[in-house]
Design a protein around this motif. Sequence first.
Motif, PDB file in Angstrom:
ATOM      1  N   UNK A   1     -14.763   7.688  -6.970  1.00 31.26           N
ATOM      2  CA  UNK A   1     -15.605   7.539  -5.784  1.00 31.26           C
ATOM      3  C   UNK A   1     -14.824   7.716  -4.492  1.00 31.26           C
ATOM      4  N   UNK A   2     -13.509   7.822  -4.550  1.00 29.59           N
ATOM      5  CA  UNK A   2     -12.760   8.037  -3.311  1.00 29.59           C
ATOM      6  C   UNK A   2     -11.289   8.277  -3.590  1.00 29.59           C
ATOM      7  N   UNK A   3     -10.577   8.786  -2.556  1.00 34.58           N
ATOM      8  CA  UNK A   3      -9.148   9.055  -2.699  1.00 34.58           C
ATOM      9  C   UNK A   3      -8.424   8.649  -1.433  1.00 34.58           C
ATOM     10  N   UNK A   4      -7.177   8.313  -1.593  1.00 36.20           N
ATOM     11  CA  UNK A   4      -6.362   7.916  -0.451  1.00 36.20           C
ATOM     12  C   UNK A   4      -4.941   8.358  -0.761  1.00 36.20           C
ATOM     13  N   UNK A   5      -4.272   9.004   0.210  1.00 39.07           N
ATOM     14  CA  UNK A   5      -2.879   9.361  -0.073  1.00 39.07           C
ATOM     15  C   UNK A   5      -1.980   9.191   1.121  1.00 39.07           C
ATOM     16  N   UNK A   6      -0.694   9.145   0.837  1.00 37.03           N
ATOM     17  CA  UNK A   6       0.315   8.887   1.856  1.00 37.03           C
ATOM     18  C   UNK A   6       1.611   9.586   1.420  1.00 37.03           C
ATOM     19  N   UNK A   7       2.236  10.346   2.328  1.00 38.31           N
ATOM     20  CA  UNK A   7       3.428  11.112   1.937  1.00 38.31           C
ATOM     21  C   UNK A   7       4.658  10.252   1.615  1.00 38.31           C
ATOM     22  N   UNK A   8       4.643   8.987   2.077  1.00 39.37           N
ATOM     23  CA  UNK A   8       5.816   8.162   1.839  1.00 39.37           C
ATOM     24  C   UNK A   8       5.461   7.064   0.835  1.00 39.37           C
ATOM     25  N   UNK A   9       6.373   6.790  -0.107  1.00 39.01           N
ATOM     26  CA  UNK A   9       6.081   5.732  -1.067  1.00 39.01           C
ATOM     27  C   UNK A   9       6.742   4.432  -0.626  1.00 39.01           C
ATOM     28  N   UNK A  10       5.990   3.349  -0.708  1.00 37.08           N
ATOM     29  CA  UNK A  10       6.497   2.055  -0.270  1.00 37.08           C
ATOM     30  C   UNK A  10       7.054   1.291  -1.464  1.00 37.08           C
ATOM     31  N   UNK A  11       8.252   0.762  -1.308  1.00 36.14           N
ATOM     32  CA  UNK A  11       8.917   0.068  -2.419  1.00 36.14           C
ATOM     33  C   UNK A  11       8.173  -1.185  -2.863  1.00 36.14           C
ATOM     34  N   UNK A  12       7.599  -1.900  -1.894  1.00 37.30           N
ATOM     35  CA  UNK A  12       6.999  -3.197  -2.225  1.00 37.30           C
ATOM     36  C   UNK A  12       5.601  -3.065  -2.822  1.00 37.30           C
ATOM     37  N   UNK A  13       4.811  -2.120  -2.280  1.00 41.37           N
ATOM     38  CA  UNK A  13       3.403  -2.098  -2.723  1.00 41.37           C
ATOM     39  C   UNK A  13       2.867  -0.704  -2.963  1.00 41.37           C
TER      40      UNK A  13
ATOM     41  N   UNK B   1      -2.487  -0.125   2.590  1.00 47.91           N
ATOM     42  CA  UNK B   1      -3.059  -1.050   1.603  1.00 47.91           C
ATOM     43  C   UNK B   1      -4.289  -1.750   2.172  1.00 47.91           C
ATOM     44  N   UNK B   2      -4.198  -2.077   3.482  1.00 51.08           N
ATOM     45  CA  UNK B   2      -5.373  -2.706   4.120  1.00 51.08           C
ATOM     46  C   UNK B   2      -6.536  -1.723   4.130  1.00 51.08           C
ATOM     47  N   UNK B   3      -6.190  -0.462   4.499  1.00 52.39           N
ATOM     48  CA  UNK B   3      -7.226   0.572   4.537  1.00 52.39           C
ATOM     49  C   UNK B   3      -7.860   0.718   3.155  1.00 52.39           C
ATOM     50  N   UNK B   4      -7.014   0.660   2.125  1.00 54.36           N
ATOM     51  CA  UNK B   4      -7.522   0.768   0.753  1.00 54.36           C
ATOM     52  C   UNK B   4      -8.528  -0.348   0.458  1.00 54.36           C
ATOM     53  N   UNK B   5      -8.190  -1.562   0.876  1.00 47.11           N
ATOM     54  CA  UNK B   5      -9.090  -2.706   0.653  1.00 47.11           C
ATOM     55  C   UNK B   5     -10.452  -2.446   1.293  1.00 47.11           C
ATOM     56  N   UNK B   6     -10.403  -1.948   2.572  1.00 46.49           N
ATOM     57  CA  UNK B   6     -11.672  -1.682   3.284  1.00 46.49           C
ATOM     58  C   UNK B   6     -12.475  -0.589   2.589  1.00 46.49           C
ATOM     59  N   UNK B   7     -11.780   0.543   2.336  1.00 46.10           N
ATOM     60  CA  UNK B   7     -12.477   1.682   1.709  1.00 46.10           C
ATOM     61  C   UNK B   7     -13.071   1.284   0.359  1.00 46.10           C
TER      62      UNK B   7
END
Length: 415
Positions: free
Chosen positions: A33-45, A52-58
């Motif tokens: 139902x949706x996609x989200x991407x980011x060119x940089x990978x975060x070590x913690x999450x 991550x906040x945006x992901x929660x909202x979406x």
Amino acid sequence: MNGISRAILVAAGEDRHLDELGRLAATLGLEVCGRLEQPRRDGAGYLGRGKRRELGRRASELGAQVVVTDDELTASQARVLERDAGLPVMDRTELIIKIFESHARDAASKLQVELAELEYLLPRTRGMWTHLERQEGGGGRGLRGATRGPGEQQLEYDRRMIRDRIRTIRRKLKDERASRRVRSSRLKKSGPPAVALVGYTNAGKTTILNSLSGAGRSVRDWLFETLETSTRLVEGGREDGVVRPDFVVTDTVGFIRKLPTQLVESFAGTLQAAREADVVVICADASSPELAEEIDVVRETLVASGVDAEDAILCLNKLDAVPEEAKREIERRYPQAVKISALKSTDPLKQSIYRSIASLRPRMRILIPHSDYSEVAGLYGTAEIHSSENTAEGVIMDVTLPEEKRERYARYTLG
Ligand SMILES: Nc1nc2c(ncn2[C@@H]2O[C@H](COP(=O)(O)OP(=O)(O)OP(=O)(O)O)[C@@H](O)[C@H]2O)c(=O)[nH]1
Ligand SMILES: [Mg+2]
């Protein structure tokens, strides 16, 4: 998955492939139902804090029920992402293992998948009740044990149970591999030349096997439909005045980029087939936008596993699904490759296989006197007979022979 779940796909880092992840998710019956991407990978999450906040909202806007990530996560990354998304997270490894689990049919591949699952679980153990119940015939299917363990002691106990089970499975698989090797070496000594079809998942390997051999193996437009290798005989016979030899062809498990290390065992049979083959055919989906990379993934996996892919036949399949313009580009980039549409015909591939088989074997002109006529009959099925002519002295033949027959027929050689 029980019923359809709505999934939101996320990818972080340079190596992102959301289309493929979407096909994997769909193969498992998830609805994207949706996609989200980011060119940089975060070590913690995995995703950065803001994302991550945006992901929660979406996720809540879209009514998503699960987050699927394009890479394997550590236990703590998964926890952080789960917390911020407010949803369960399934990583790429878990997704692929579940696909393998639902497609595994024979006992050996079921064991291989169980091994992969346990190895995935081991560093992620919390309380293993779900899994252990299943061992005893229960129904729980969740990969990550849901119940919180009652303490360190329990955790240690769970881990020991997993390790024991891993050892047992490894032992069983080792026996299975040994007997497979015996079977194949027995075949190999006397048998016809062996051809292995290898390639990216969904390239059309099984369709090609069916077309070559008239077999009816299951073909589906999803990933990892085939999880067992299978060998069929392709009978030779007379074609355009040439008598073709028999060969056996093996269909294998497809490869994929970022292959989960836990699944290595599931590819043991595939790699063995490729290693033992006289002719390796690398099959690829010419209509894939990622064609070049998919061929590379296959070549690299083969080379890393000690398979000589140097002389492999490259077979580009699904030409019918390639637009004219792209066809010209493919012709320019892969002039040597065999191009086919397995749905229509695999004849060009068959010819190319015969050429490869012939190039591995001695070719000679022989005269078999009429008194030795049974020796002529002995060539059918095993030799390639390019021409044969009846003369007063006997039959003059131009033949390509299997190595082990060379000596027997050497006495008939014409100068
Ligand atoms: N358009 C087109 N589709 C094809 C062709 N060959 C195979 N397919 C389709 O591609 C899909 C995958 O085919 P399979 O033969 O199952 O592919 P595979 O390589 O064995 O896949 P896995 O076993 O999953 O690794 C099926 O839907 C086939 O019908 C072709 O020449 N043209
Ligand atoms: Mg297949």
